[in-house]
Design a protein around this motif. Sequence first.
Motif, PDB file in Angstrom:
ATOM      1  N   VAL A 102      45.731  25.106  28.225  1.00  0.00           N
ATOM      2  CA  VAL A 102      46.741  25.337  29.258  1.00  0.00           C
ATOM      3  C   VAL A 102      46.168  24.880  30.592  1.00  0.00           C
ATOM      4  N   PHE A 103      46.926  24.092  31.363  1.00  0.00           N
ATOM      5  CA  PHE A 103      46.348  23.464  32.548  1.00  0.00           C
ATOM      6  C   PHE A 103      47.325  23.426  33.719  1.00  0.00           C
ATOM      7  N   ALA A 104      46.738  23.275  34.908  1.00  0.00           N
ATOM      8  CA  ALA A 104      47.471  22.906  36.119  1.00  0.00           C
ATOM      9  C   ALA A 104      46.915  21.573  36.585  1.00  0.00           C
ATOM     10  N   ALA A 152      53.640  10.058  47.158  1.00  0.00           N
ATOM     11  CA  ALA A 152      54.032  11.461  47.267  1.00  0.00           C
ATOM     12  C   ALA A 152      52.989  12.364  46.627  1.00  0.00           C
ATOM     13  N   PRO A 153      52.798  13.565  47.166  1.00  0.00           N
ATOM     14  CA  PRO A 153      51.950  14.551  46.485  1.00  0.00           C
ATOM     15  C   PRO A 153      52.621  15.043  45.212  1.00  0.00           C
ATOM     16  N   LEU A 154      51.800  15.391  44.236  1.00  0.00           N
ATOM     17  CA  LEU A 154      52.273  15.841  42.926  1.00  0.00           C
ATOM     18  C   LEU A 154      51.533  17.104  42.532  1.00  0.00           C
ATOM     19  N   ILE A 155      52.257  18.088  42.040  1.00  0.00           N
ATOM     20  CA  ILE A 155      51.654  19.253  41.396  1.00  0.00           C
ATOM     21  C   ILE A 155      52.362  19.454  40.058  1.00  0.00           C
ATOM     22  N   GLY A 156      51.641  20.017  39.087  1.00  0.00           N
ATOM     23  CA  GLY A 156      52.236  20.199  37.772  1.00  0.00           C
ATOM     24  C   GLY A 156      51.525  21.256  36.967  1.00  0.00           C
ATOM     25  N   LEU A 157      52.071  21.561  35.816  1.00  0.00           N
ATOM     26  CA  LEU A 157      51.464  22.508  34.881  1.00  0.00           C
ATOM     27  C   LEU A 157      51.946  22.157  33.490  1.00  0.00           C
ATOM     28  N   GLY A 158      51.155  22.550  32.493  1.00  0.00           N
ATOM     29  CA  GLY A 158      51.536  22.211  31.137  1.00  0.00           C
ATOM     30  C   GLY A 158      50.638  22.854  30.110  1.00  0.00           C
ATOM     31  N   ALA A 159      50.861  22.501  28.854  1.00  0.00           N
ATOM     32  CA  ALA A 159      50.084  23.014  27.731  1.00  0.00           C
ATOM     33  C   ALA A 159      49.951  21.915  26.690  1.00  0.00           C
ATOM     34  N   GLU A 160      48.819  21.944  25.984  1.00  0.00           N
ATOM     35  CA  GLU A 160      48.530  20.934  24.966  1.00  0.00           C
ATOM     36  C   GLU A 160      48.014  21.639  23.711  1.00  0.00           C
ATOM     37  N   TYR A 161      48.422  21.154  22.562  1.00  0.00           N
ATOM     38  CA  TYR A 161      48.056  21.772  21.287  1.00  0.00           C
ATOM     39  C   TYR A 161      47.390  20.736  20.397  1.00  0.00           C
ATOM     40  N   ALA A 162      46.184  21.049  19.898  1.00  0.00           N
ATOM     41  CA  ALA A 162      45.428  20.135  19.050  1.00  0.00           C
ATOM     42  C   ALA A 162      45.866  20.261  17.598  1.00  0.00           C
ATOM     43  N   LEU A 163      46.368  19.147  17.046  1.00  0.00           N
ATOM     44  CA  LEU A 163      46.705  19.123  15.624  1.00  0.00           C
ATOM     45  C   LEU A 163      45.455  19.036  14.771  1.00  0.00           C
ATOM     46  N   ASP A 164      44.452  18.307  15.267  1.00  0.00           N
ATOM     47  CA  ASP A 164      43.139  18.209  14.617  1.00  0.00           C
ATOM     48  C   ASP A 164      42.146  17.817  15.697  1.00  0.00           C
ATOM     49  N   ALA A 165      40.997  17.288  15.295  1.00  0.00           N
ATOM     50  CA  ALA A 165      39.953  16.966  16.266  1.00  0.00           C
ATOM     51  C   ALA A 165      40.335  15.821  17.190  1.00  0.00           C
TER      52      ALA A 165
END
Length: 513
Positions: free
Chosen positions: A153-155, A192-205
Amino acid sequence: MTITRRSVSALPFVLAFGLAFGPALIDAASAADIPVKAPALAAAPIVDWSGVYAGVHAGYGGGMTDWNNEGFNYPAAGFLGGGQIGINKQIASLVFGLELEGSWASISGTQPLTTGSMGFFFLGTLDDKPKSRLDGMVTLAGRAGLAADRWFVFAKGGLAGVWQTHSLDRTLNDAFGFTMTNNVSGRDFRIAPLIGLGAEYALDAHWSLKAEYDYLHLSTKTVPLSGAATFNGVPAPGFVLNETITQDAIHLIKVGANYRLGPVAVDPVYPPVKAVPGTNWTGAFLGVQGGYGFGRLDRSTFADPTVPGSGTYDMKGWLGGVDGGVNVQSGAFVFGVEGEWMWTGIRGGQNFTGFDPGFNGNVATSLTSTIDWLAIASAKAGFVVGDRLLVYGKGGVAIASERHSNNSVETFQAQPDVFSIATTGRAVHTGVAIGAGAEYALGGNWSIKGEYDYIKMLPQRHTATGVLTLAGPFPDQGNIAPGFDQVRQDLHLFKLGVNYHFNPLSGAVTARY
């Protein structure tokens, strides 16, 4: 004339929804009951996010476009797609990195308008069709967040370079036979300035899936528009219009896939921090919520200096909808991202009377506003208290689709004329949201929560279209489109909800016999 344009879609909620119904179901299935005498479940493999990666993405975006010189204010929306390349480094549960991303886009909007008199006092008509399109963008941003098992999970924050095209087609016909046409367009590049947030899920390595929300602040820029123009049929070569265009908020929601290059191994020197005993909040969740909201709205454009408090009124009403997101727990600390989509009955209005000294008339004004839907994309951070309680704070971006109307009737004292205006307009409003709450694990996959949010909306103009009517000895009627109404507001929200977690909230998973 009535403008029909579908408002910007529910951008923040897709972030939570896209991940909650995908790979998270794999982990949910692994926690189900096991047949009699089944062996104990093995722990999910730990993924290290360090390394170089490349991938692709697709998504949807939109925001408001405001032409300050002309009074055009309209939403733009559309799709985008492209690729990204980046690098991560994981130390214990902390992951930080840098990402370069490029996207083709077709985020466009338009607002056809016809204004003018149509009755006894015929002055002419003006037909306008402004249009804007975001053609593409490049972003460079840093990312930082927490990882646990398969979840990251990241910003993020950085800069975006954006290419756009703007155009205006205009035709004027006045009562004295004068005609004018122009068809002008121009290119526009902004950083332009950018801000964001999100999530990533590993299916494998190597392979992973991600979902992300980004906010871009494009601000204001003067754009020269050039092209063909005629005045009474005579061409005017080199015709140029310098238009000042504001785009304070562009919202983007993206889903994608990444492939990490080279060998991937967990760093033995800095192993990930395990969650404290008790409830483990790591994983995706989806829920429902409801509550009540109230606040204050300012439409100072319609303020009457002879009437104290005019143009400012209360907003209040119910709200309800869905929420979803992803949490990651490291020790007792929990970091997460969340998207919310709520239908609302929040509305308000004001009636007041005043005096117009310019026309020597009494004016009765009725203002109303309604929030049709409200969405919030936010990052959450908190701590586990005891075995089952999570206390957190949050901050992010709020988006609301709103309607504003004005009905005014002026009665002239010197003659038996009545002058009336009825207009309505729609706009997508953007604001900053902060909040705090607590969530309690009931056991199994369920939890309940209570939360307070404060939203401060940015000032937003909208184009209100409608009809102007003059009743009396010389009746007249015409279409009008005043684009000067600017709305400011704040909101307080109180919400209660229930969440379903796709990973059970127990501290450990064991086999049953």
